[in-house]
Design an enzyme around this catalytic site. Sequence first.
Site, PDB file in Angstrom:
ATOM      1  N   ARG A  48      20.504 -33.202  77.963  1.00  0.00           N
ATOM      2  CA  ARG A  48      19.380 -32.272  77.854  1.00  0.00           C
ATOM      3  C   ARG A  48      19.193 -31.525  79.172  1.00  0.00           C
ATOM      4  O   ARG A  48      18.711 -32.086  80.146  1.00  0.00           O
ATOM      5  CB  ARG A  48      18.101 -33.025  77.490  1.00  0.00           C
ATOM      6  CG  ARG A  48      16.847 -32.143  77.412  1.00  0.00           C
ATOM      7  CD  ARG A  48      16.896 -31.221  76.217  1.00  0.00           C
ATOM      8  NE  ARG A  48      16.775 -31.951  74.959  1.00  0.00           N
ATOM      9  CZ  ARG A  48      16.819 -31.388  73.750  1.00  0.00           C
ATOM     10  NH1 ARG A  48      16.989 -30.073  73.650  1.00  0.00           N
ATOM     11  NH2 ARG A  48      16.714 -32.119  72.653  1.00  0.00           N
ATOM     12  N   ARG A  74      29.928 -29.788  72.815  1.00  0.00           N
ATOM     13  CA  ARG A  74      29.085 -30.349  73.867  1.00  0.00           C
ATOM     14  C   ARG A  74      29.102 -31.873  73.889  1.00  0.00           C
ATOM     15  O   ARG A  74      28.591 -32.486  74.834  1.00  0.00           O
ATOM     16  CB  ARG A  74      27.648 -29.855  73.703  1.00  0.00           C
ATOM     17  CG  ARG A  74      26.982 -30.279  72.406  1.00  0.00           C
ATOM     18  CD  ARG A  74      25.589 -29.717  72.269  1.00  0.00           C
ATOM     19  NE  ARG A  74      24.962 -30.149  71.015  1.00  0.00           N
ATOM     20  CZ  ARG A  74      23.661 -30.316  70.871  1.00  0.00           C
ATOM     21  NH1 ARG A  74      22.846 -30.115  71.898  1.00  0.00           N
ATOM     22  NH2 ARG A  74      23.169 -30.692  69.707  1.00  0.00           N
ATOM     23  N   HIS A 141      24.218 -22.282  76.524  1.00  0.00           N
ATOM     24  CA  HIS A 141      22.824 -22.621  76.213  1.00  0.00           C
ATOM     25  C   HIS A 141      22.089 -22.980  77.512  1.00  0.00           C
ATOM     26  O   HIS A 141      21.712 -24.115  77.750  1.00  0.00           O
ATOM     27  CB  HIS A 141      22.824 -23.806  75.244  1.00  0.00           C
ATOM     28  CG  HIS A 141      21.546 -24.105  74.555  1.00  0.00           C
ATOM     29  ND1 HIS A 141      20.353 -24.257  75.209  1.00  0.00           N
ATOM     30  CD2 HIS A 141      21.291 -24.290  73.235  1.00  0.00           C
ATOM     31  CE1 HIS A 141      19.404 -24.554  74.325  1.00  0.00           C
ATOM     32  NE2 HIS A 141      19.952 -24.570  73.121  1.00  0.00           N
ATOM     33  N   ASP A 186      11.217 -19.578  69.892  1.00  0.00           N
ATOM     34  CA  ASP A 186      12.587 -19.784  69.423  1.00  0.00           C
ATOM     35  C   ASP A 186      13.042 -18.471  68.786  1.00  0.00           C
ATOM     36  O   ASP A 186      12.837 -18.239  67.600  1.00  0.00           O
ATOM     37  CB  ASP A 186      12.642 -20.931  68.415  1.00  0.00           C
ATOM     38  CG  ASP A 186      14.068 -21.371  68.108  1.00  0.00           C
ATOM     39  OD1 ASP A 186      15.013 -20.700  68.575  1.00  0.00           O
ATOM     40  OD2 ASP A 186      14.236 -22.381  67.394  1.00  0.00           O
ATOM     41  N   GLU A 244      19.886 -17.839  76.550  1.00  0.00           N
ATOM     42  CA  GLU A 244      21.228 -18.207  76.114  1.00  0.00           C
ATOM     43  C   GLU A 244      22.092 -16.965  75.870  1.00  0.00           C
ATOM     44  O   GLU A 244      21.672 -16.021  75.219  1.00  0.00           O
ATOM     45  CB  GLU A 244      21.146 -19.041  74.837  1.00  0.00           C
ATOM     46  CG  GLU A 244      20.203 -20.237  74.998  1.00  0.00           C
ATOM     47  CD  GLU A 244      19.910 -20.931  73.681  1.00  0.00           C
ATOM     48  OE1 GLU A 244      20.848 -21.034  72.841  1.00  0.00           O
ATOM     49  OE2 GLU A 244      18.771 -21.367  73.478  1.00  0.00           O
TER      50      GLU A 244
END
Length: 286
Positions: A48, A74, A141, A186, A244
């Site tokens: 994270r 990832r 990201h 978002d 991103e």
Amino acid sequence: MSDKLPSSLSGALRVYHQGAHVVRSAAPERELLFLSPHSRFEPGVPIRGGVPIIFPWFGDDPAGRGRGAHGFARKLPWRPVRACAETQEAIFELCDDVSTRALWPGSFRLQLAVRARDGLAMELAVENRSGAAFECEIALHTYLAVADVRRARVHGLEGASYIDKADGGRVKTQGEGPIVFEGEVDRMYPGAGGTTWVEDPVRGTRIDMVPSGSATTVVWNPGPKKGAELGDLRDAWTGFVCVETACAGADRLRLEPGASHMLAVRMRAGGGAGAPKPYGSASSAS
């Protein structure tokens, strides 16, 4: 920081082999990247913070098969091709194998080149090694560190249309002002792959981001409710904003056999709240 996962380099740049995941890149002014203190650093568990690499799909499994969000790149160990502590640069590679083809049929090679000098430069190349064309989504990201996201502002997307995933996917238009964070944000801005900058008024600084090969910008912070529900984030949600660099959604890539695409971004910390000074596109770290 845990030692359960192998990593390369130290000092201004640190990259975990899992996901070729950059977790530290200290500019002369300050650290550019956020890293959650609650990250688990365990094999197969996404880290994270830092810069997760998204491939071959963005967001939830598009086929609804339960393959997990944001693809598999990832979560897998990448092969270190080169890492130089003196120049603070590294190259990592990931190729398809039996495990990836069980999740997604394409034959591919991903290569990440990263350099921490005068900020952070990252180049992510994807190559189609299949005998047929395939479609994929890729993204860097990036979690940018801020003193308090509730006071941060994201500039450069004024007037752009976006998909508001926090509001049921409705299509909206960004106003004349910057993006502010008064709760969950978002947003996917298709066709908006240009320069952005994050204003941090608490510190009196900003972070400039200059992408190339990008068709989409995504801006994300979970806000207090969703942030508290994320076990690897919890109360640390106020310390970052994700901006991103992506080719996703309607801007996903279609690569013919043997074709490749380069997605890159260069970021740098600076002073003040004005527009960034031009300094060119992301350059090679090789």
